[in-house]
Design an enzyme around this catalytic site. Structure first.
Site, PDB file in Angstrom:
ATOM      1  N   SER A   1      -8.118  -9.935  -4.451  1.00  0.00           N
ATOM      2  CA  SER A   1      -6.676  -9.694  -4.457  1.00  0.00           C
ATOM      3  C   SER A   1      -5.930 -10.589  -3.473  1.00  0.00           C
ATOM      4  O   SER A   1      -5.922 -11.803  -3.610  1.00  0.00           O
ATOM      5  CB  SER A   1      -6.421  -8.209  -4.171  1.00  0.00           C
TER       6      SER A   1
ATOM      7  N   ASP B   1      -4.539 -12.232  -7.384  1.00  0.00           N
ATOM      8  CA  ASP B   1      -4.993 -11.772  -8.706  1.00  0.00           C
ATOM      9  C   ASP B   1      -3.851 -11.251  -9.572  1.00  0.00           C
ATOM     10  O   ASP B   1      -4.084 -10.706 -10.646  1.00  0.00           O
ATOM     11  CB  ASP B   1      -6.102 -10.725  -8.579  1.00  0.00           C
TER      12      ASP B   1
END
Length: 449
Positions: A101, A245
């Site tokens: 992420s 992401d």
């Protein structure tokens, strides 16, 4: 039993436990076993962001899945919400994303989605951990012609792009809008600018040149000042910053104002209510959601439901309460009519749609509500001890609660994705919030550094 999963999958520095290929191999085997469909040839899709170590874990997961007789479909770099969508769209038995992420390039992680595109509940994550650490599980495997095969899917981004554009009414386009988009050198680097251009916007891309080592490096959703500079220099209507992401967003309006997740939820709640699209009076946030948003929603006849931090908990509550809109202050925004997880690009498209429909600049809606002063401090720690093992901290929080009552809201928690403790204090004044937060942060430093 050993624990691998945090608030958002498994995460850590690549090639250090638990993010090592040996564990990834076993995760692949466990997921293959858990989601194997005995009525047809099982298939599981794998996507990733742009980290160098993605190759390492893609290969390990693939080997584990194939060893259990599962066919693997490799998607390549794609936003996390793209895998959530494609898992259901391709009728896969599960989907896996290799990403950490918003973390630096040297970290990586594994997120798992079920066949409907939802992140796994805690009980299924515990099952996977049980399989991985079971001595008997090593005997489970496919043999001979039952070993799985591997395929590459070339049109995956196109399918996801069509899905994203479906949130924009067919009679509407973004002609006349000038949009800056910071893709954090991550998974949105190609599809982000492309989809905005296809809808007619004049796009100014930023940090869309990944090299495996520069994802989230001083850019993206955690560094919105980069796109803010672009907005002000080029006189843009809108600035969008995504994380590595693509599941969270930060927004800069035409005047340079920053919009966090709470601000966006307020704007979308009003818009959806005005359109008569809300499926229930409930809007879902987390324990981090500003009290100002809660009071704002109450005035609009809506009710905020709070969950633990993590967009999968938000989604679980949305399912239970038939809520259309939910999200986190950090920028995970979920529209349940179109997504099963946070989707930064989808959020950006709906935001641009509002601007075109209203014929207004985003700054004309700022601020959407009055916030309570809130201070958040992140403390890097050597060990994430449970709060119960820091009595000095618990005693001080109790003392402050007795002294300050409901005028202060305190939240202390270990990060589920990084070696950090987070201290959030919300108060009637900025000075008080800062004073209390710094005092509690210092106690954590004394005990855990």
């Amino acid at each position: 039993m050993k624990r691998l999963f945090g608030t958002d999958g498994i995460r850590g520095e690549a090639n250090l436990y638990p993010m090592i290929p040996e564990i990834a191999l076993q995760v692949g085997r466990a997921v293959g076993y858990l989601f194997k469909n005995h009525h047809h040839q099982s298939k599981i899709i794998i996507g990733k962001d742009t980290r160098l170590s993605g190759y390492l874990f893609e290969s390990a997961l693939t080997a584990g899945l194939c060893s259990m007789g599962v066919n693997v479909y490799l998607i390549g770099p794609i936003p996390t919400p793209g895998i959530a969508f494609l898992t259901k769209d391709m009728r896969a038995d599960a989907g896996i994303v290799i990403s950490a992420s918003h973390n630096p390039y040297y970290d990586n992680g594994i997120k798992i989605f079920d066949n409907n595109g939802f992140k796994l509940p805690d009980e299924l994550e515990r099952k996977i951990e049980k399989f991985i650490f079971s001595e008997n599980f090593s005997e489970e495997r496919a043999l001979k012609e039952k070993v799985g095969r591997v395929f590459r899917i070339k049109d995956a981004l196109g399918r996801y792009a069509v899905h994203l554009k479906s949130v924009v009414p067919p009679y509407l386009n973004f002609e006349g809008l000038k949009i800056g988009i910071d893709c954090a050198n991550g998974a949105c680097y190609h599809i982000g600018p492309l989809i905005m251009e296809e809808l007619g916007a004049k796009v100014y891309p930023l940090y869309c040149e990944p090299n495996g080592l520069n994802i989230n490096e001083n850019c993206g959703a955690l560094y919105p000042n980069e796109v803010k500079k672009l907005v002000l220099e080029k006189n843009l209507h809108l600035g969008i910053a995504l994380d590595g992401d693509g599941d969270r967003i930060a927004v800069i309006d035409d005047k340079g104002n920053f919009w966090d997740g709470d601000d966006l939820i307020a704007l979308f709640a009003l818009y959806l209510k005005e359109k008569g699209l809300l499926t229930s009076p409930y809007i879902v946030g987390t324990v981090m959601t500003n009290q100002g948003l809660e009071k704002f929603l109450e005035k609009e006849g809506l009710k905020l439901i709070r969950t633990p931090v993590g967009d999968r908990y938000v989604v679980m509550s949305m399912r239970e309460n038939k809520a259309l809109l939910g999200g986190e202050t950090s920028g995970h925004i979920i529209f349940f009519d179109k997504a099963t997880t946070g989707d930064g690009l989808l959020c950006a498209l709906r935001l641009a749609t509002i601007l075109i429909e209203k014929g207004k600049n985003l700054s004309e809606f700022h601020p959407p509500f009055e916030k309570f002063p809130q201070v958040l401090i992140n403390i890097q720690v050597k060990e994430k001890k449970p709060l119960e093992e820091i009595p000095e901290l618990l005693n001080r929080v109790e003392d402050l609660g007795k002294k300050l009552g409901k005028t202060v809201r305190i939240l202390i928690r270990p990060s589920g994705t990084e070696p950090k403790y987070r201290v959030m204090v919300e108060a009637l004044s900025e000075d008080l919030a800062k004073e209390v937060a710094e005092e509690l942060a210092e106690i954590i430093r004394r005990n855990l550094l």
